[in-house]
Scaffold this active site. Structure first.
Site, PDB file in Angstrom:
ATOM      1  N   GLN A   1       1.821  10.567  -0.543  1.00  0.00           N
ATOM      2  CA  GLN A   1       1.133   9.356  -0.100  1.00  0.00           C
ATOM      3  C   GLN A   1       2.120   8.282   0.298  1.00  0.00           C
ATOM      4  OE1 GLN A   1      -1.079   9.565  -3.727  1.00  0.00           O
ATOM      5  NE2 GLN A   1      -0.269   7.639  -4.497  1.00  0.00           N
ATOM      6  N   ALA A   2       1.661   7.413   1.196  1.00  0.00           N
ATOM      7  CA  ALA A   2       2.501   6.327   1.712  1.00  0.00           C
ATOM      8  C   ALA A   2       1.649   5.071   1.801  1.00  0.00           C
ATOM      9  CB  ALA A   2       3.057   6.697   3.090  1.00  0.00           C
ATOM     10  N   TYR A   3       2.294   3.938   1.610  1.00  0.00           N
ATOM     11  CA  TYR A   3       1.575   2.670   1.506  1.00  0.00           C
ATOM     12  C   TYR A   3       1.727   1.834   2.768  1.00  0.00           C
ATOM     13  CZ  TYR A   3       0.639   3.992  -3.172  1.00  0.00           C
ATOM     14  OH  TYR A   3       0.150   4.678  -4.249  1.00  0.00           O
ATOM     15  N   LEU A   4       0.583   1.336   3.262  1.00  0.00           N
ATOM     16  CA  LEU A   4       0.577   0.501   4.460  1.00  0.00           C
ATOM     17  C   LEU A   4       0.560  -0.975   4.113  1.00  0.00           C
ATOM     18  CD1 LEU A   4      -1.959   2.707   6.351  1.00  0.00           C
ATOM     19  CD2 LEU A   4       0.342   2.184   7.183  1.00  0.00           C
TER      20      LEU A   4
END
Lengths: 165, 165
Positions: free
Chosen positions: A29-32
């Site tokens: 997962q990656a955070y915007l």
């Protein structure tokens, strides 16, 4: 449907072993959204699924509770958003472990966070959450501690210094 | 596809009238990301369409350029995210006006922003953008001024004070 997520989070005691046959899935997962303010907005690959999740703080400020909206996104959209998200990413393997009336979810982190194991239990309400008695393989409780949010861990996973708010 | 959005933005001179026959659509949008940091994340209703948009600052810091990913979302997801977005919302009618080789998009704001009219022109590159000579009905240029971003205007539209970063 907007979920009201009620959960508690703990470290996993070092002696615990994943039970044979417990199902697992791989997550990255990656955070915007930026760290430490407002809604938390992330994209997640869970096996073949591609998801976007928006989590908002509880309106009453209860650290046990967050409002959550999660929805599938196209593979192509996921790839584009992943590229925009910058360096705040993490990956982990998630094990699902039945625990009486509830289900424990154990995340075994990878990369720079390798060695970290966290267990979360989701409840149907705040009262049930408060009444829950952690089994002996649960270690220190991390519930509500922003330093142990996945958002923070995504920063640490890149080997950057833990930013304080 | 990730678009690289290259555009210039101006106030509309007061004497200008929408040309007869210019098509228009009604837009309302709400912001999920906090003001003034990192990616700008919004949901937008444009006629019957429901969209999510993530805009990232240009990696080289050029105020003319932003990277943008836009994708459709289900009506139900839109409603849930709209509810999470809080008060930073705005609505406007958008007119599309041909202007030689380019197209001007005129936004006529509503609600507390009524009276504000902004025109944007999108270009295929930075050189074309710089060479563009605005017609007489274009007023003061607002390109790159954060105080005139839609993100900022969404704050002002709620009658709240303009926050400074």
């Amino acid at each position: 449907m907007t979920n009201f997520e009620v959960e508690r989070k703990f470290l996993v005691a070092t002696e615990w072993l994943v039970p044979a046959g417990a199902p697992s899935s791989h997550l990255r997962q990656a955070y915007l959204s930026p760290l430490g303010s407002g809604n938390e907005i992330r994209v997640r690959a869970k096996g073949d699924a591609r998801l976007m999740t928006v989590k908002a703080p509880d309106e009453d400020g209860n650290p046990l509770v967050r409002r959550e909206v999660e929805f599938p996104i196209a593979d192509e959209v996921f790839e584009q958003l992943w590229a925009l998200a910058g360096e705040d990413r993490l990956s982990k393997r998630r094990w699902t472990v039945p625990l009486g009336d509830v289900t424990a979810v154990v995340d075994v982190y990878e990369g720079e966070l390798a060695g970290l194991r966290v267990v979360e239990v989701e409840f149907d309400g705040v009262d049930t959450a408060r009444a829950f008695e952690p089994p002996t393989w649960f270690g220190e409780e991390l519930t509500g501690d922003p330093a142990w949010s996945n958002r923070e861990l995504a920063v640490r996973s890149e080997g950057r210094r833990l930013r304080s708010d």
